[in-house]
Scaffold this motif. Structure first.
Motif, PDB file in Angstrom:
ATOM      1  N   SER A 128       0.827  -1.197   0.000  1.00 42.62           N
ATOM      2  CA  SER A 128       0.000   0.000   0.000  1.00 42.62           C
ATOM      3  C   SER A 128       0.863   1.250   0.000  1.00 42.62           C
ATOM      4  CB  SER A 128      -0.941  -0.005   1.205  1.00 42.62           C
ATOM      5  OG  SER A 128      -0.178  -0.018   2.382  1.00 42.62           O
TER       6      SER A 128
ATOM      7  N   GLN B 106     -10.873   6.845 -10.246  1.00 43.69           N
ATOM      8  CA  GLN B 106     -11.919   6.007  -9.666  1.00 43.69           C
ATOM      9  C   GLN B 106     -13.198   6.812  -9.481  1.00 43.69           C
ATOM     10  OE1 GLN B 106     -10.657   3.616  -6.319  1.00 43.69           O
ATOM     11  NE2 GLN B 106     -10.015   2.109  -7.811  1.00 43.69           N
TER      12      GLN B 106
ATOM     13  N   HIS C 224      -5.409   0.848   4.306  1.00 42.72           N
ATOM     14  CA  HIS C 224      -5.241   1.662   3.099  1.00 42.72           C
ATOM     15  C   HIS C 224      -4.780   0.867   1.886  1.00 42.72           C
ATOM     16  CE1 HIS C 224      -6.206   5.341   5.054  1.00 42.72           C
ATOM     17  NE2 HIS C 224      -5.326   5.122   5.998  1.00 42.72           N
ATOM     18  N   LEU C 225      -5.285  -0.333   1.736  1.00 43.23           N
ATOM     19  CA  LEU C 225      -5.021  -1.063   0.502  1.00 43.23           C
ATOM     20  C   LEU C 225      -5.913  -0.473  -0.580  1.00 43.23           C
ATOM     21  CD1 LEU C 225      -4.807  -4.722   1.825  1.00 43.23           C
ATOM     22  CD2 LEU C 225      -2.964  -3.298   0.977  1.00 43.23           C
ATOM     23  N   PRO C 226      -5.508  -0.586  -1.860  1.00 40.14           N
ATOM     24  CA  PRO C 226      -6.309   0.034  -2.915  1.00 40.14           C
ATOM     25  C   PRO C 226      -7.688  -0.609  -3.054  1.00 40.14           C
ATOM     26  CG  PRO C 226      -4.545  -1.286  -3.835  1.00 40.14           C
ATOM     27  CD  PRO C 226      -4.293  -1.224  -2.378  1.00 40.14           C
ATOM     28  N   GLN C 227      -8.659   0.229  -3.439  1.00 42.92           N
ATOM     29  CA  GLN C 227     -10.010  -0.290  -3.662  1.00 42.92           C
ATOM     30  C   GLN C 227     -10.066  -1.127  -4.927  1.00 42.92           C
ATOM     31  OE1 GLN C 227     -12.675   2.966  -3.623  1.00 42.92           O
ATOM     32  NE2 GLN C 227     -12.709   3.036  -1.407  1.00 42.92           N
TER      33      GLN C 227
ATOM     34  N   GLU D 110     -15.501  10.847   2.174  1.00 45.54           N
ATOM     35  CA  GLU D 110     -14.749  10.172   3.233  1.00 45.54           C
ATOM     36  C   GLU D 110     -13.398  10.817   3.502  1.00 45.54           C
ATOM     37  OE1 GLU D 110     -14.679   6.091   2.107  1.00 45.54           O
ATOM     38  OE2 GLU D 110     -16.565   5.671   3.123  1.00 45.54           O
TER      39      GLU D 110
ATOM     40  N   ASN E  67      -6.775   6.419  -1.452  1.00 43.65           N
ATOM     41  CA  ASN E  67      -7.734   5.338  -1.230  1.00 43.65           C
ATOM     42  C   ASN E  67      -9.174   5.843  -1.132  1.00 43.65           C
ATOM     43  OD1 ASN E  67      -7.229   6.525   1.247  1.00 43.65           O
ATOM     44  ND2 ASN E  67      -7.960   4.720   2.342  1.00 43.65           N
ATOM     45  N   THR E  68      -9.400   7.080  -1.554  1.00 41.09           N
ATOM     46  CA  THR E  68     -10.773   7.575  -1.687  1.00 41.09           C
ATOM     47  C   THR E  68     -11.041   7.811  -3.170  1.00 41.09           C
ATOM     48  OG1 THR E  68     -10.068   9.856  -1.466  1.00 41.09           O
ATOM     49  CG2 THR E  68     -10.696   8.719   0.551  1.00 41.09           C
ATOM     50  N   ILE E  69     -12.314   7.858  -3.527  1.00 36.04           N
ATOM     51  CA  ILE E  69     -12.645   8.019  -4.937  1.00 36.04           C
ATOM     52  C   ILE E  69     -12.415   9.461  -5.385  1.00 36.04           C
ATOM     53  CG2 ILE E  69     -14.265   6.106  -5.018  1.00 36.04           C
ATOM     54  CD1 ILE E  69     -16.518   8.156  -4.777  1.00 36.04           C
TER      55      ILE E  69
ATOM     56  N   MET F  75      -2.859  -5.622  -7.764  1.00 35.87           N
ATOM     57  CA  MET F  75      -3.171  -4.300  -7.227  1.00 35.87           C
ATOM     58  C   MET F  75      -4.128  -3.479  -8.075  1.00 35.87           C
ATOM     59  SD  MET F  75      -1.494  -4.543  -4.516  1.00 35.87           S
ATOM     60  CE  MET F  75      -1.130  -3.023  -3.706  1.00 35.87           C
TER      61      MET F  75
END
Lengths: 351, 451
Positions: A19, A28, B294-297, A71, A76-78, B397
């Motif tokens: 990560s 995204q 916090h791994l990628p969505q 959020e 890691n947010t859109i 990933m």
């Protein structure tokens, strides 16, 4: 035991390092399932024409999408939230609390909401908002007073409608479409039937404004005796219900209806047939703008984000001859203003 | 006297013959045959439903494996594709797919006119409803790969639009197109002529098996290949994590753990975990892996981790059953000749239990492969599987979907052509599950020892 320890620690290290080392290079998007088809068409064309990877578009509903959007800021947010309604003040506040302050609002066009039934079913050909209010509201006006809804058949609500049991499939409350249905159909019908005035007279509140709000809210209610069914899924679910119930009437998006004309027939609303032309001209009453929202903080961090937004509103995509209009979007007559506001990164309520 | 009296009261036993059955035996036999008939009926109903299910799946889904193609010679007009004429790749790239689309449509119109087909269409724009929107992208990719071909006429094997494909597959009926704005009856006439001329052909659709997902307006282009890669990487994560963890945990619990309240508690909880609905693991995954770690969505890594949690209890339970089935005489014999506890487990018990462990693992994996619910929450449903992964890291990933999630997504889309593809996807998924189960059965048959 050592095997267990070794594996778990290896996983933990791998996960953390992955990560930390992994920078996201694709845009995204999440949100409204009404906007999803348009966003996927744009994303696909974007991937074909640019060297950026194809953006990822998820659905889940306008409210769910905006919630995820708010959020926070970070990879890691859109980056983009699609919505079939404008962002609410409450949501802007929630966003600000999580550090999402600069939001760019982009209106991509208009979408019509149509009322359709099985093609071989009863003759549902013309509706008025008041018909829907009288059919679906828990209380209706009879002889100048509000009483529990006695209508069991469409013909009770309006003698011109078919003599069949009321079975309406309307979008669930998490859908942006529901809000339009309430505003443009139920409230209009409520006012036309006189129920609104009765609610207003009975409303309690400090100010005239609060009273009006309460009366309007009372108009939103739908009966809970099973004659009106909330569909929380997508239009395909509504279609499946209509398919198995010849007497059912469902609420669909115009684009969805146009893809399934072999199964559905559409009714007019206030004597106007829905089409991209009547919606663009404003004659067809039940339509709403579609939006997407961009986090300004992500522009320049996530590669391709601004290019995606500009590509979305470009004439060749969102214009009247573009692929979005072909799919069923009613293109925005003020598209050029939207284009310049995207180019200038104009944020909500500010520069 | 009394004795005599009782003797007289006794009814002499009825004369029984081996050939004639008495009433009670007859009743018991009747009951048995009724029960057998009911059992047979139950099996029959089960088979009937299976048959209905399979025929529905195959009849609905088989269409997805063929696709309609159009052979179109396209003149790669230098005036449009490379205005400067310098064959500079950056200049060529500036022409978007919207610039290519008219060239394709022109090519098709000329082809129609050359073949002397009588049609009311005179403008190339009217050809638009016949060709897939993907055609322009295909031509553009070709030109960028071969810029020296600009100015030539190249014949492309392009996808037909989904309505045309549906017409040739009897999905789109002539009587239904009157209100369909995507295609008209005249277009269908033209399609009939083009089929006669051999320009429009149906062929096997490899890209359905290998291709990426497509947008709503291009059902004809969508494939399940990228989602298959997503499933593959997820299963890799599940296998690499759940097999060692599961086996180690069960060996410890079965062979080494002391019998006390704490071990009992763990055992009860493992059984409970196996019964937890999978959506719960999805929420857990969202909270732990995405929001906390916090791994990628939408990454197959996260999907794999979530499915690992789901599969672990299944694997632990089946591994423990396999270990338990190894008779204790084996352990005692090993200990008796001086092996340590660990040696007895790893040299003797584990190899004998291996077939059972592998069978359990494969069944656990098959269950995980068909799971959709937890993936909904970690962002793997939507228009996701659009880029094939380039490399192993990207495979873990980069955002991707999974086969069942892709099927769910297709079933939701508006164009009826996607419905067909959803069924086609089910066929592929079932084939995978069938293969995995067959492997499990073979392993069991071949290597299982009975004592």
């Amino acid at each position: 035991m050592s095997l267990v320890k070794l594996t778990t620690s290896a996983v933990a290290i791998a996960a953390v390092s992955a990560s930390a080392a992994y920078a996201r290079d694709n845009v995204q998007v999440a949100g409204s399932s009404t906007v999803l088809p348009y966003a996927s068409i744009v994303a696909e064309a974007f991937g074909e024409n640019f060297d950026f990877p194809t953006p990822v578009v998820e659905s889940g509903g306008s409210s769910a999408g905006l919630k995820r959007f708010c959020e926070g800021v970070g990879e890691n947010t859109i980056d983009v939230a699609n919505a079939s309604r404008a962002i609410r003040e409450k949501e802007v506040k929630a966003c600000a609390e999580n550090g999402v302050t600069d939001i760019i609002e982009v209106r991509i066009g208009y979408d019509g909401i149509v009322f359709a039934s099985q093609i071989d079913g009863p003759d549902f050909t013309a509706f008025e908002p008041i018909d829907w209010f009288n059919a679906l509201s828990p209380k209706v006006v009879v002889d100048g007073a509000l009483v529990d809804n006695p209508n069991n058949k469409w013909s009770d609500a309006n003698a011109d409608l078919p003599d069949v049991e009321i079975a309406a499939f309307i979008p669930g409350t998490k859908h942006g479409t529901r809000e339009v249905f309430e505003e443009k159909v139920l409230v209009e019908g409520c006012k036309a039937s006189g129920a609104y005035d009765l609610y207003l007279a009975a409303a309690e509140g400090d100010s005239e404004k609060a009273k009006k709000k309460a009366a309007k809210k009372a108009c939103y209610h739908v009966r809970t005796d099973g004659k009106s069914v909330d569909i929380d899924g997508d239009y395909t679910e509504t279609l499946a219900r209509i398919d198995s119930n010849a007497e059912g009437v469902g609420v669909f998006g115009l684009a969805f209806y146009e893809n399934n004309t072999d199964k559905l027939k559409v009714a007019t609303m206030s004597e106007v047939a829905p089409s991209t032309e009547t919606i663009a001209s404003g004659e067809y009453p039940v339509s709403r703008p579609l939006f997407f929202y961009i986090k300004k903080a992500h522009i320049g961090v996530i590669p391709g984000l601004k290019e995606y937004a500009e590509f979305f509103v470009a004439d060749e995509i969102a214009g009247p001859d573009g692929p979005l209009a072909e799919y069923g979007l009613v293109s925005d007559p003020e598209l050029s203003e939207t284009q310049s506001s995207v180019a200038d990164e104009t944020t909500l309520g500010g520069s | 006297m009394t004795d005599m009296a009782t003797n007289n009261d006794i009814v002499p036993p009825a004369k029984s013959s081996l050939l004639a059955l008495d009433a009670r035996t007859q009743r018991r036999n009747r009951e048995e045959s009724t029960f057998k008939a009911l059992g047979l009926g139950a099996v029959g109903i089960g088979m009937l439903f299976l048959l209905i299910l399979l025929t529905t799946i195959v009849s609905n889904g088989v269409g997805a494996f063929t696709q309609t193609f159009i052979n179109v010679p396209v003149y790669l007009d230098p005036a449009k594709l490379d205005k400067k004429g310098e064959r500079n790749l950056d200049d060529i790239k500036k022409v978007s797919t919207f610039g290519y689309s008219p060239l394709v449509l022109n090519g098709l119109l000329e082809l129609v006119q050359e073949n002397g087909i009588d049609t009311p269409f005179e403008k190339s724009k009217q050809m638009k409803s016949l060709v897939s929107a993907s055609a322009a992208a295909k031509v553009r990719d070709y030109v960028i790969a071969n810029p020296d071909q600009i100015g030539e006429t190249v014949t492309f094997n392009l996808l037909a639009a989904s309505r045309v494909d549906g017409y040739l597959k009897d999905r789109v009926k002539r009587e239904d197109v009157a209100r369909d704005k995507n295609i008209s009856a005249e277009h269908l006439d033209l399609v009939d002529e083009l089929v006669k001329a051999g320009i429009v052909k149906k062929g096997f659709n490899w890209s359905f098996i290998t291709g990426a997902d497509a947008s709503e307006s291009r059902a004809e282009q969508a494939g399940i290949g990228v989602a298959m890669m997503g499933s593959f990487f997820m299963m890799l994560v599940v296998l690499l994590l759940s097999l060692p963890i599961g086996v180690a945990a069960s060996i410890y619990l079965e062979e080494f753990a002391p019998q006390n309240k704490f071990t009992d508690l763990i055992e009860v909880n493992i059984s409970n975990l196996a019964a937890v609905p999978s959506i719960v693991f999805g929420i857990l995954g969202l909270a732990v892996f995405i929001q906390f770690m916090h791994l990628p969505q939408s990454a197959p890594l996260v999907g794999g981790l979530v499915l690992t949690l789901m599969t672990l209890p299944t694997i632990i339970i089946s591994t423990r059953a396999a270990l338990k089935a190894v008779p204790s005489s084996i352990r005692q014999a090993a200990l008796g000749v001086g092996a340590s506890k660990m040696q007895s487990v790893f040299h003797h018990v584990l190899p004998l239990a291996m077939p059972g462990i592998l069978t359990g693992t494969i069944i656990g994996l098959a269950q995980a492969l068909g799971e959709t619910a937890p993936l909904l929450l970690i962002g793997m449903v939507g228009y996701i599987a659009s880029n094939p992964p380039d490399g192993i890291v990207s495979g873990f990933m980069d955002p991707n979907s999974a086969m069942p999630a892709q099927i769910y997504e297709w079933a939701k889309r508006a164009d009826p052509a996607y419905y067909e593809r959803a069924w086609g996807g089910i066929i592929i998924l079932l084939l995978f599950l069938l293969t995995m189960n067959v492997i499990a059965v073979i392993l069991r048959r071949r290597f299982e020892r009975r004592w």
